[in-house]
Scaffold this active site. Structure first.
Site, PDB file in Angstrom:
ATOM      1  N   HIS A 164      61.843  67.053  12.511  1.00 41.57           N
ATOM      2  CA  HIS A 164      62.372  67.093  14.022  1.00 41.57           C
ATOM      3  C   HIS A 164      61.746  68.098  14.879  1.00 41.57           C
ATOM      4  O   HIS A 164      61.984  68.154  16.010  1.00 41.57           O
ATOM      5  CB  HIS A 164      63.979  67.448  14.080  1.00 41.57           C
ATOM      6  CG  HIS A 164      64.642  66.888  12.974  1.00 41.57           C
ATOM      7  ND1 HIS A 164      64.855  66.930  11.445  1.00 41.57           N
ATOM      8  CD2 HIS A 164      65.140  65.511  12.827  1.00 41.57           C
ATOM      9  CE1 HIS A 164      65.538  66.130  11.028  1.00 41.57           C
ATOM     10  NE2 HIS A 164      65.847  65.106  11.836  1.00 41.57           N
TER      11      HIS A 164
ATOM     12  N   HIS B 139      71.092  69.256  18.774  1.00 43.82           N
ATOM     13  CA  HIS B 139      70.078  68.120  17.854  1.00 43.82           C
ATOM     14  C   HIS B 139      68.983  69.119  17.483  1.00 43.82           C
ATOM     15  O   HIS B 139      68.326  69.832  18.436  1.00 43.82           O
ATOM     16  CB  HIS B 139      69.825  66.859  18.497  1.00 43.82           C
ATOM     17  CG  HIS B 139      69.206  66.204  17.428  1.00 43.82           C
ATOM     18  ND1 HIS B 139      67.732  66.071  17.073  1.00 43.82           N
ATOM     19  CD2 HIS B 139      69.810  65.031  16.489  1.00 43.82           C
ATOM     20  CE1 HIS B 139      67.478  65.298  16.175  1.00 43.82           C
ATOM     21  NE2 HIS B 139      68.654  64.751  16.017  1.00 43.82           N
TER      22      HIS B 139
ATOM     23  N   GLU C  88      66.052  68.477  17.047  1.00 46.79           N
ATOM     24  CA  GLU C  88      64.844  68.096  17.758  1.00 46.79           C
ATOM     25  C   GLU C  88      64.669  68.608  19.014  1.00 46.79           C
ATOM     26  O   GLU C  88      63.525  68.921  19.749  1.00 46.79           O
ATOM     27  CB  GLU C  88      64.710  66.406  17.947  1.00 46.79           C
ATOM     28  CG  GLU C  88      63.231  66.074  18.625  1.00 46.79           C
ATOM     29  CD  GLU C  88      63.238  64.751  18.910  1.00 46.79           C
ATOM     30  OE1 GLU C  88      62.552  64.265  19.906  1.00 46.79           O
ATOM     31  OE2 GLU C  88      63.838  63.867  18.058  1.00 46.79           O
TER      32      GLU C  88
ATOM     33  N   THR D 284      63.111  61.633  21.281  1.00 46.68           N
ATOM     34  CA  THR D 284      62.493  60.645  20.750  1.00 46.68           C
ATOM     35  C   THR D 284      63.507  59.424  20.200  1.00 46.68           C
ATOM     36  O   THR D 284      63.294  58.382  20.146  1.00 46.68           O
ATOM     37  CB  THR D 284      61.445  60.937  19.754  1.00 46.68           C
ATOM     38  OG1 THR D 284      61.839  61.321  18.656  1.00 46.68           O
ATOM     39  CG2 THR D 284      60.363  61.619  20.258  1.00 46.68           C
TER      40      THR D 284
ATOM     41  N   SER E  66      72.548  61.442  11.889  1.00 45.54           N
ATOM     42  CA  SER E  66      71.154  60.423  11.929  1.00 45.54           C
ATOM     43  C   SER E  66      71.271  60.278  13.392  1.00 45.54           C
ATOM     44  O   SER E  66      72.140  59.446  13.761  1.00 45.54           O
ATOM     45  CB  SER E  66      70.900  59.550  11.036  1.00 45.54           C
ATOM     46  OG  SER E  66      69.877  58.647  11.722  1.00 45.54           O
TER      47      SER E  66
ATOM     48  N   ASN F 159      69.162  58.401  15.436  1.00 44.87           N
ATOM     49  CA  ASN F 159      68.882  57.056  15.554  1.00 44.87           C
ATOM     50  C   ASN F 159      69.789  55.976  15.210  1.00 44.87           C
ATOM     51  O   ASN F 159      70.100  55.050  15.819  1.00 44.87           O
ATOM     52  CB  ASN F 159      67.283  56.749  15.645  1.00 44.87           C
ATOM     53  CG  ASN F 159      67.182  56.837  13.806  1.00 44.87           C
ATOM     54  OD1 ASN F 159      67.353  55.575  12.985  1.00 44.87           O
ATOM     55  ND2 ASN F 159      66.964  57.930  13.126  1.00 44.87           N
TER      56      ASN F 159
ATOM     57  N   SER G 111      65.667  56.894   9.093  1.00 47.00           N
ATOM     58  CA  SER G 111      65.518  57.679   7.892  1.00 47.00           C
ATOM     59  C   SER G 111      66.271  57.029   6.565  1.00 47.00           C
ATOM     60  O   SER G 111      66.575  57.938   5.890  1.00 47.00           O
ATOM     61  CB  SER G 111      66.065  59.016   8.285  1.00 47.00           C
ATOM     62  OG  SER G 111      67.137  59.090   8.966  1.00 47.00           O
TER      63      SER G 111
END
Length: 314
Positions: free
Chosen positions: A74, A124, A126, A167, A225, A227, A269
């Site tokens: 991340h 988050h 990231e 992302t 997660s 995504n 992931s």
């Protein structure tokens, strides 16, 4: 009752690289290897690495001076990098190269003193790492999660602005935010192509196809997660019940009442072994056939740091 498998699903190139970095560091240097934050957001993967000697920490003050530390996929802020340097820590950087690309956009804005707007989810890792690339007090970086946040920015219409995105966001939601940003700040600059990564885009497109043919969608991925959550949300938004599960133990037989077709996918992931265990469990519960969408092929590969590559090749 049948299963349709999404394609592509599961590991992306950034996750593959991050896990390989931890595995190779353990192989070459031996345990313990410290990892700042979960290297990827998957409980099964993290537990497996922990059993092999990886020690997951949230802050560098939990890492002994001079030890080896790996930064998660991340990414981290400039302040964390500087702290590692000051502490004489040996760093292997598992930041996804596509996240690093966004970091470079922020750093460029910081050098120029251009105010930056990051579209992402507060808290988050990231987002924390990306916002931490901006260190120019003359400018500033601002986080927006949705269209409503734009009204609260209080920036002038005529000042120089740039935007970038986390992302792993929903393509649809992000598109709406970008449209609203450009409407409020017509001169705002952004990346030529949005920052949402190829794997996020491909997996969301696969879920769209999956949801059109399914009565229920099961997403294999951990609750933290980003995504994986977006995949479940997308299926739900299309009117199909969606369940986000860590593994086959989370499956409840009641979910399958009146269901003919189950769509199965996995976040970027989540390893394929978990998908296969889900298929096995669903077969125990009455599934008698498995199909797979054609989807698109992914050939992206990110190399590990050269200090670890020698061992990998040898």
């Amino acid at each position: 009752m049948k299963i349709i498998l999404a394609n592509p699903r599961g590991f992306c190139a950034g996750v593959d690289r991050a896990i390989s970095i931890v595995e190779l560091a353990l192989e070459i240097h031996g345990a313990p290897i410290y990892v700042r934050h979960e290297v990827v957001h998957n409980r099964f993967v993290v537990n497996g690495l922990r059993e092999r000697g990886a020690v997951f920490v949230e802050e560098l003050n939990e890492v002994p001076d001079g030890a080896i530390v790996i930064f998660s996929a991340h990414g981290v802020s400039q302040a964390v990098r500087q702290e590692a340097k000051n502490r004489n820590l040996k760093v292997f950087d598992a930041t996804c190269p596509l996240v690093t690309k966004v970091h470079m956009q922020v750093a460029r804005a910081s050098r120029k003193g251009t105010k930056a707007i990051l579209i992402g989810h507060e808290g988050h890792p990231e987002v924390q790492g990306t916002m931490g690339q901006y260190d120019n007090p003359e400018g500033g970086i601002f986080l927006v999660e949705n269209v409503e946040d734009i009204a609260k920015l209080g920036l002038k219409d005529n000042e120089e602005l740039t935007f970038m995105t986390q992302t792993t966001l929903s393509i649809d939601d992000t598109s709406d935010v970008i449209v609203a940003l450009k409407a409020k700040y017509p001169a705002i600059q952004g990346p030529r192509k949005n920052d949402i990564c190829y794997a996020t885009t491909n997996r969301q497109q696969a879920v769209r196809e999956l949801a059109e043919q399914s009565d229920l969608v099961i997403v294999v991925g951990s609750k933290n997660s980003s995504n994986s959550n977006r995949l479940a949300e997308l299926a739900s938004r299309m009117g199909v019940p969606a369940k986000l599960i860590d593994d086959s133990n989370d499956i409840e037989p009641d979910w399958l009442k009146g269901i003919n077709t189950i769509g199965v996918t996995a976040g970027a992931s989540a390893p394929e072994v978990l998908v296969q265990s889900v298929i096995a469990r669903l077969k125990e519960l009455g599934v008698d056939s498995v199909e797979e969408l054609e989807g698109c092929e992914e050939n992206t590969v990110f190399e590990v740091p050269k200090e670890l590559r020698i061992k990998e090749v040898g």
